[in-house]
Scaffold this motif. Structure first.
Motif, PDB file in Angstrom:
ATOM      1  N   VAL A 168      -7.563   6.283 -11.619  1.00  0.00           N
ATOM      2  CA  VAL A 168      -8.194   6.812 -10.407  1.00  0.00           C
ATOM      3  C   VAL A 168      -8.050   5.829  -9.250  1.00  0.00           C
ATOM      4  O   VAL A 168      -7.716   6.221  -8.120  1.00  0.00           O
ATOM      5  N   ASN A 169      -8.285   4.553  -9.503  1.00  0.00           N
ATOM      6  CA  ASN A 169      -8.178   3.557  -8.436  1.00  0.00           C
ATOM      7  C   ASN A 169      -6.752   3.414  -7.930  1.00  0.00           C
ATOM      8  O   ASN A 169      -6.530   3.161  -6.739  1.00  0.00           O
ATOM      9  N   SER A 170      -5.787   3.577  -8.815  1.00  0.00           N
ATOM     10  CA  SER A 170      -4.389   3.467  -8.383  1.00  0.00           C
ATOM     11  C   SER A 170      -4.008   4.616  -7.458  1.00  0.00           C
ATOM     12  O   SER A 170      -3.209   4.446  -6.532  1.00  0.00           O
ATOM     13  N   ILE A 171      -4.605   5.775  -7.670  1.00  0.00           N
ATOM     14  CA  ILE A 171      -4.324   6.925  -6.800  1.00  0.00           C
ATOM     15  C   ILE A 171      -4.832   6.650  -5.393  1.00  0.00           C
ATOM     16  O   ILE A 171      -4.142   6.905  -4.395  1.00  0.00           O
ATOM     17  N   GLY A 172      -6.035   6.088  -5.305  1.00  0.00           N
ATOM     18  CA  GLY A 172      -6.619   5.834  -3.999  1.00  0.00           C
ATOM     19  C   GLY A 172      -6.031   4.636  -3.278  1.00  0.00           C
ATOM     20  O   GLY A 172      -5.903   4.640  -2.054  1.00  0.00           O
ATOM     21  N   ALA A 173      -5.648   3.608  -4.025  1.00  0.00           N
ATOM     22  CA  ALA A 173      -5.245   2.353  -3.393  1.00  0.00           C
ATOM     23  C   ALA A 173      -3.743   2.099  -3.374  1.00  0.00           C
ATOM     24  O   ALA A 173      -3.246   1.391  -2.498  1.00  0.00           O
ATOM     25  N   LEU A 174      -3.025   2.667  -4.345  1.00  0.00           N
ATOM     26  CA  LEU A 174      -1.610   2.306  -4.494  1.00  0.00           C
ATOM     27  C   LEU A 174      -0.694   3.510  -4.648  1.00  0.00           C
ATOM     28  O   LEU A 174       0.410   3.384  -5.179  1.00  0.00           O
ATOM     29  N   GLY A 175      -1.149   4.665  -4.233  1.00  0.00           N
ATOM     30  CA  GLY A 175      -0.296   5.839  -4.332  1.00  0.00           C
ATOM     31  C   GLY A 175       0.099   6.179  -5.749  1.00  0.00           C
ATOM     32  O   GLY A 175       1.161   6.754  -5.991  1.00  0.00           O
ATOM     33  N   GLY A 176      -0.764   5.818  -6.697  1.00  0.00           N
ATOM     34  CA  GLY A 176      -0.501   6.157  -8.090  1.00  0.00           C
ATOM     35  C   GLY A 176       0.276   5.112  -8.869  1.00  0.00           C
ATOM     36  O   GLY A 176       0.648   5.351 -10.024  1.00  0.00           O
ATOM     37  N   ALA A 177       0.492   3.944  -8.286  1.00  0.00           N
ATOM     38  CA  ALA A 177       1.254   2.885  -8.977  1.00  0.00           C
ATOM     39  C   ALA A 177       0.361   2.186  -9.997  1.00  0.00           C
ATOM     40  O   ALA A 177      -0.094   1.053  -9.797  1.00  0.00           O
ATOM     41  N   ILE A 178       0.120   2.870 -11.121  1.00  0.00           N
ATOM     42  CA  ILE A 178      -0.807   2.351 -12.133  1.00  0.00           C
ATOM     43  C   ILE A 178      -0.368   0.983 -12.644  1.00  0.00           C
ATOM     44  O   ILE A 178      -1.202   0.105 -12.895  1.00  0.00           O
ATOM     45  N   ILE A 179       0.913   0.792 -12.797  1.00  0.00           N
ATOM     46  CA  ILE A 179       1.427  -0.466 -13.348  1.00  0.00           C
ATOM     47  C   ILE A 179       1.045  -1.660 -12.483  1.00  0.00           C
ATOM     48  O   ILE A 179       0.991  -2.797 -12.947  1.00  0.00           O
ATOM     49  N   ARG A 180       0.756  -1.408 -11.213  1.00  0.00           N
ATOM     50  CA  ARG A 180       0.404  -2.475 -10.267  1.00  0.00           C
ATOM     51  C   ARG A 180      -1.097  -2.781 -10.277  1.00  0.00           C
ATOM     52  O   ARG A 180      -1.535  -3.798  -9.750  1.00  0.00           O
ATOM     53  N   MET A 181      -1.892  -1.922 -10.919  1.00  0.00           N
ATOM     54  CA  MET A 181      -3.343  -2.103 -10.897  1.00  0.00           C
ATOM     55  C   MET A 181      -3.782  -3.236 -11.813  1.00  0.00           C
ATOM     56  O   MET A 181      -3.312  -3.346 -12.951  1.00  0.00           O
ATOM     57  N   PRO A 182      -4.675  -4.075 -11.349  1.00  0.00           N
ATOM     58  CA  PRO A 182      -5.207  -5.139 -12.203  1.00  0.00           C
ATOM     59  C   PRO A 182      -5.891  -4.565 -13.447  1.00  0.00           C
ATOM     60  O   PRO A 182      -6.435  -3.460 -13.419  1.00  0.00           O
ATOM     61  N   LYS A 183      -5.868  -5.349 -14.513  1.00  0.00           N
ATOM     62  CA  LYS A 183      -6.508  -4.926 -15.761  1.00  0.00           C
ATOM     63  C   LYS A 183      -7.890  -5.545 -15.941  1.00  0.00           C
ATOM     64  O   LYS A 183      -8.635  -5.134 -16.832  1.00  0.00           O
TER      65      LYS A 183
END
Length: 266
Positions: free
Chosen positions: A186-201
């Protein structure tokens, strides 16, 4: 699951949670201004826990601060959380996702210089000393209001769902947390256009001990998927499996729902 069919009118008339329906950002900003003005008049400190999500209250808040020349010299802002680069190190303050970067550029820097809070009144949890947040809160005599949002899994800050007993969950302190996969999506959709791989873990997050310990808790929901979240907060069984439900046990908890989130999910 019948609570997903609860109408706007049902949300207003229920007796489980204090609900306000209206503009989340304006109502949050109004609550912040009211508390600061009250405490400034009495020459007392104001202590807030604040989020980076929602953030729409900050432009409203800053506009009023500057127009009304309200000093923040006696106000402490404790941010709920911050992303981590790994299990031990904070994300760079220059990173697009950094909450420090957001708060500086979109909040503190926009306040008239003579009104801004001092640097040491702008607090973020630190992984090398997570207990510092609780110690500061104790020193200041408690938190006046905790503001925040609610994640799709019911998390407040990054306190993710689990099977822990409620009383134990309420005593969790500031700590480094592994972010749940649903939250990262969900956060990747709002912050990175869906780039889940870029989201911190990982993130460092205030625990429910600090959040639940605030004198008041005000959370706002406004997105399409918040329609289901709002109904779960109000009607779902209180448990750590949907952490925001635990705030129903708080003596002064308000859920602000905008007209969009007040609609039935389906």
């Amino acid at each position: 699951m019948d609570y997903f069919k609860k109408t706007r009118e049902d949300l207003i008339s229920q007796n489980y949670v204090k609900v306000e329906i209206g503009n989340v950002f304006e109502k949050m900003a109004d609550a912040m201004i009211e508390e600061i003005n009250k405490n400034n008049e009495n020459n007392e400190n104001t202590v807030f826990i604040i989020p980076v999500g929602p953030t729409g209250q900050y432009p409203v808040f800053v506009k009023r601060l500057n127009a009304e020349e309200i000093s923040l010299k006696n106000t402490y802002f404790i941010n709920m959380d911050e992303y981590m680069a790994n299990e031990t190190d904070l994300i760079s303050p220059d990173d697009k996702l950094s909450f420090v970067k957001f708060m500086n550029e979109e909040f503190y820097d926009k306040i008239d210089e003579k009104l801004r809070p001092d640097e040491d009144h702008r607090i973020f949890p630190q992984p090398e000393n997570p207990d510092a947040i609780g110690e500061l809160i104790d020193k200041l005599g408690g938190v006046d209001i905790c503001f925040g949002g609610i994640g799709i899994t019911g998390h407040v800050a990054f306190n993710e769902p689990c099977d822990m007993p409620v009383e134990e969950f309420k005593n969790l302190k500031t700590r480094v947390i592994e972010i749940g996969s649903d939250t990262r999506v969900v956060n990747s959709i709002g912050a990175l256009g869906g780039a889940i791989i870029r989201m911190p873990k990982y993130a460092i997050s205030l625990g429910f001990k600090e959040i639940f310990g605030a004198k008041k808790v005000i959370l706002g929901v406004f997105r399409d998927w918040h329609r289901a979240v709002a109904r779960q907060v109000i009607y779902r069984e209180i448990s750590s499996q949907f952490p925001a439900t635990i705030l129903r046990e708080h003596p002064d908890f308000t859920l602000i729902i905008d007209e969009n989130a007040a609609k039935c999910p389906y």
